[in-house]
Design an enzyme around this catalytic site. Structure first.
Site, PDB file in Angstrom:
ATOM      1  N   HIS A  19       0.852  -1.197   0.000  1.00 58.06           N
ATOM      2  CA  HIS A  19       0.000   0.000   0.000  1.00 58.06           C
ATOM      3  C   HIS A  19       0.885   1.243   0.000  1.00 58.06           C
ATOM      4  CE1 HIS A  19      -3.586   2.325   1.985  1.00 58.06           C
ATOM      5  NE2 HIS A  19      -3.125   2.927   0.900  1.00 58.06           N
ATOM      6  N   HIS A  21       1.376   4.745  -2.793  1.00 58.11           N
ATOM      7  CA  HIS A  21       0.963   5.391  -4.053  1.00 58.11           C
ATOM      8  C   HIS A  21       2.189   5.988  -4.731  1.00 58.11           C
ATOM      9  CE1 HIS A  21      -3.368   5.222  -3.003  1.00 58.11           C
ATOM     10  NE2 HIS A  21      -2.860   5.204  -1.778  1.00 58.11           N
ATOM     11  N   ARG A  74       4.573  14.195 -15.750  1.00 58.51           N
ATOM     12  CA  ARG A  74       4.059  14.430 -17.102  1.00 58.51           C
ATOM     13  C   ARG A  74       4.682  13.522 -18.163  1.00 58.51           C
ATOM     14  NH1 ARG A  74       3.541  21.080 -16.887  1.00 58.51           N
ATOM     15  NH2 ARG A  74       2.246  21.017 -15.013  1.00 58.51           N
ATOM     16  N   ASP A 142      -5.310   2.602 -10.101  1.00 53.61           N
ATOM     17  CA  ASP A 142      -6.503   2.915  -9.306  1.00 53.61           C
ATOM     18  C   ASP A 142      -7.490   3.763 -10.101  1.00 53.61           C
ATOM     19  OD1 ASP A 142      -5.668   1.668  -6.986  1.00 53.61           O
ATOM     20  OD2 ASP A 142      -5.144   3.505  -5.925  1.00 53.61           O
ATOM     21  N   GLY A 174      -9.184   7.619  -3.412  1.00 58.46           N
ATOM     22  CA  GLY A 174      -9.537   9.012  -3.665  1.00 58.46           C
ATOM     23  C   GLY A 174     -10.600   9.475  -2.695  1.00 58.46           C
ATOM     24  N   HIS A 201      -9.391   0.826  -1.553  1.00 56.92           N
ATOM     25  CA  HIS A 201      -9.421   1.597  -0.320  1.00 56.92           C
ATOM     26  C   HIS A 201     -10.850   1.515   0.223  1.00 56.92           C
ATOM     27  CE1 HIS A 201      -5.712   3.264  -1.839  1.00 56.92           C
ATOM     28  NE2 HIS A 201      -5.554   4.049  -0.794  1.00 56.92           N
ATOM     29  N   GLU A 204     -11.323   4.126   5.450  1.00 55.57           N
ATOM     30  CA  GLU A 204     -10.212   4.992   5.886  1.00 55.57           C
ATOM     31  C   GLU A 204     -10.822   6.121   6.724  1.00 55.57           C
ATOM     32  OE1 GLU A 204      -8.243   7.026   2.678  1.00 55.57           O
ATOM     33  OE2 GLU A 204      -6.608   7.750   3.947  1.00 55.57           O
ATOM     34  N   ASP A 282       1.672   4.414   2.444  1.00 54.48           N
ATOM     35  CA  ASP A 282       0.662   5.217   1.740  1.00 54.48           C
ATOM     36  C   ASP A 282       1.304   6.306   0.865  1.00 54.48           C
ATOM     37  OD1 ASP A 282      -1.990   5.468   1.086  1.00 54.48           O
ATOM     38  OD2 ASP A 282      -2.611   6.495   2.893  1.00 54.48           O
TER      39      ASP A 282
HETATM   40  N1  ADE Z   1      -4.622   8.309  -2.710  1.00 56.83           N
HETATM   41  C1  ADE Z   1      -3.440   8.581  -2.184  1.00 56.83           C
HETATM   42  N2  ADE Z   1      -3.479   8.489  -0.857  1.00 56.83           N
HETATM   43  C2  ADE Z   1      -4.741   8.138  -0.533  1.00 56.83           C
HETATM   44  C3  ADE Z   1      -5.401   7.876   0.670  1.00 56.83           C
HETATM   45  N3  ADE Z   1      -4.787   7.981   1.856  1.00 56.83           N
HETATM   46  N4  ADE Z   1      -6.694   7.548   0.625  1.00 56.83           N
HETATM   47  C4  ADE Z   1      -7.328   7.443  -0.542  1.00 56.83           C
HETATM   48  N5  ADE Z   1      -6.757   7.685  -1.704  1.00 56.83           N
HETATM   49  C5  ADE Z   1      -5.464   8.019  -1.704  1.00 56.83           C
HETATM   50 ZN    ZN Z   2      -3.712   4.694   0.052  1.00 60.18          ZN
END
Ligand code: ADE
Ligand code: ZN
Length: 337
Positions: A19, A21, A74, A142, A174, A201, A204, A282
């Site tokens: 997990h 990004h 980009r 995602d 998101g 996700h 959260e 994250d």
């Molecule tokens: N995208 C990046 N970090 C995120 C998070 N903590 N929760 C949901 N989407 C994300």
């Molecule tokens: Zn995340």
């Protein structure tokens, strides 16, 4: 009282990160470099200023800034740079396998970019890092629930049509307020019909029902965060019965005020209920963290010992989408430790 955190021992344990990004791995130095490369005014002049800008009063402020960073990625070279940099630092923390979430619809739908060059840049960066470190990696494109499902479906169709070899799963991440909508189900079905599993996700900032929805409707086989599940014993049981792991990021949860304090974090409740947990960072520089910091937080917050920590490393390897042979060899290394 919890024993001191054995940093070097835990660094030496082979582990996977499931997990993280890609766009959230852009540290201050890299952000300034990308802004200069593209002739864009950065949000702050120097590293200290960006590090300050990477402090948020909650999820909306974080997402706004995350999207600013995403917009600085980009060219294929940009993606190559950040992927290679992150895997290199992850390897130094004992990470043998990373599954990068990539905000595919952020690039494709919101920034009108093509997936092919993005994907190929990421693959080049990951390949360079893997050659240097021996580590393995995979991608999780995602979709984002704040976008129209038809746009996400079109975007995912182009993703699936490009090169599927490095796709471990598709995911959802998101803004959370539109989560529990059936509109996204066909996207996960489409990916599954191409042999690509779903993760999502959920739970959260939202509650247990969001986690249930992701499992039952999206067919998610792993949940990112999932901490909202702790509000409902039935949903905890659902995760255990269906053997679904939650990829928990304690530092992120504190940084984005998903929990009010460390003492309120439901990690101990989830562990006690028997939910399989893996740890992730994250968006590490944005939350002033890295994966080993997350192990330290879990160690303190859930009063872990060395066998518990080894168990979290084992979970991360076993719940990865790597091949069974690869997983078995990592787990043997961990157990020989
Ligand atoms: N995208 C990046 N970090 C995120 C998070 N903590 N929760 C949901 N989407 C994300
Ligand atoms: Zn995340």
């Amino acid at each position: 009282m919890t024993a001191p955190f054995p940093l070097d021992t835990i660094r030496a344990m082979p582990k996977a990160e499931l997990h993280v990004h890609l766009e959230g791995t852009v540290d201050a130095t890299t952000l300034l470099m990308l802004a200069e490369r593209h002739g864009v005014q950065p949000p702050a002049e120097d590293v200290e200023g960006i590090d300050e800008w990477y402090r948020f009063d909650g999820f909306p402020m974080f997402l706004e800034r995350y999207f600013t960073v995403l917009g600085l990625l980009r060219t294929p070279d940009d993606f190559h740079l950040v992927a290679e940099r992150y895997l290199t630092t992850a390897s130094e923390q004992g990470v043998v396998h990373t599954e990068f979430h990539v905000s595919a619809t952020g690039h494709i739908v919101e920034n009108s970019k093509e997936w092919g060059p993005i994907h190929d840049g990421i693959v080049a960066g990951c390949t360079a890092a893997a050659t240097a470190t021996g580590m393995s990696w995979a991608l999780i494109p995602d979709i984002s629930p704040h976008l129209a499902a038809t746009d996400c479906l079109n975007a995912m169709t182009t993703v699936l049509a490009h090169d599927r070899r490095h796709l471990a799963a598709i995911g959802m991440g998101g803004p959370a307020d539109t989560w529990t909508t059936d509109d996204f189900v066909p996207i996960f079905d489409l990916a599954r019909s191409a042999g690509i599993p779903a993760v999502s996700h959920a739970g959260e900032h939202g509650g247990a029902e969001e986690v249930r929805f992701a499992v039952e409707e999206f067919g998610a086989v792993r949940i990112q965060h999932g901490i909202g599940a702790a509000q409902d014993p039935d949903v905890l049981k659902l995760l255990v019965d269906r053997d679904i792991a939650c990829d928990v990021c304690p530092g992120s949860n504190l940084a984005l005020a998903a929990v009010g304090s460390a003492a309120e974090h439901p990690l101990p409740t989830m562990l006690a209920a028997g939910v399989t947990i893996t740890l992730g960072s994250d968006d590490p520089p944005m939350f002033q963290t890295n994966l080993l910091d997350e192990y330290e937080r879990a160690w303190r917050w859930a009063d872990l010992d060395i066998d518990d920590a080894r168990g979290l490393c084992r979970n991360s390897l076993e719940r990865s989408f790597a091949s069974p042979e690869q997983i078995a060899s990592w787990v043997a290394m961990l157990d020989e430790g």
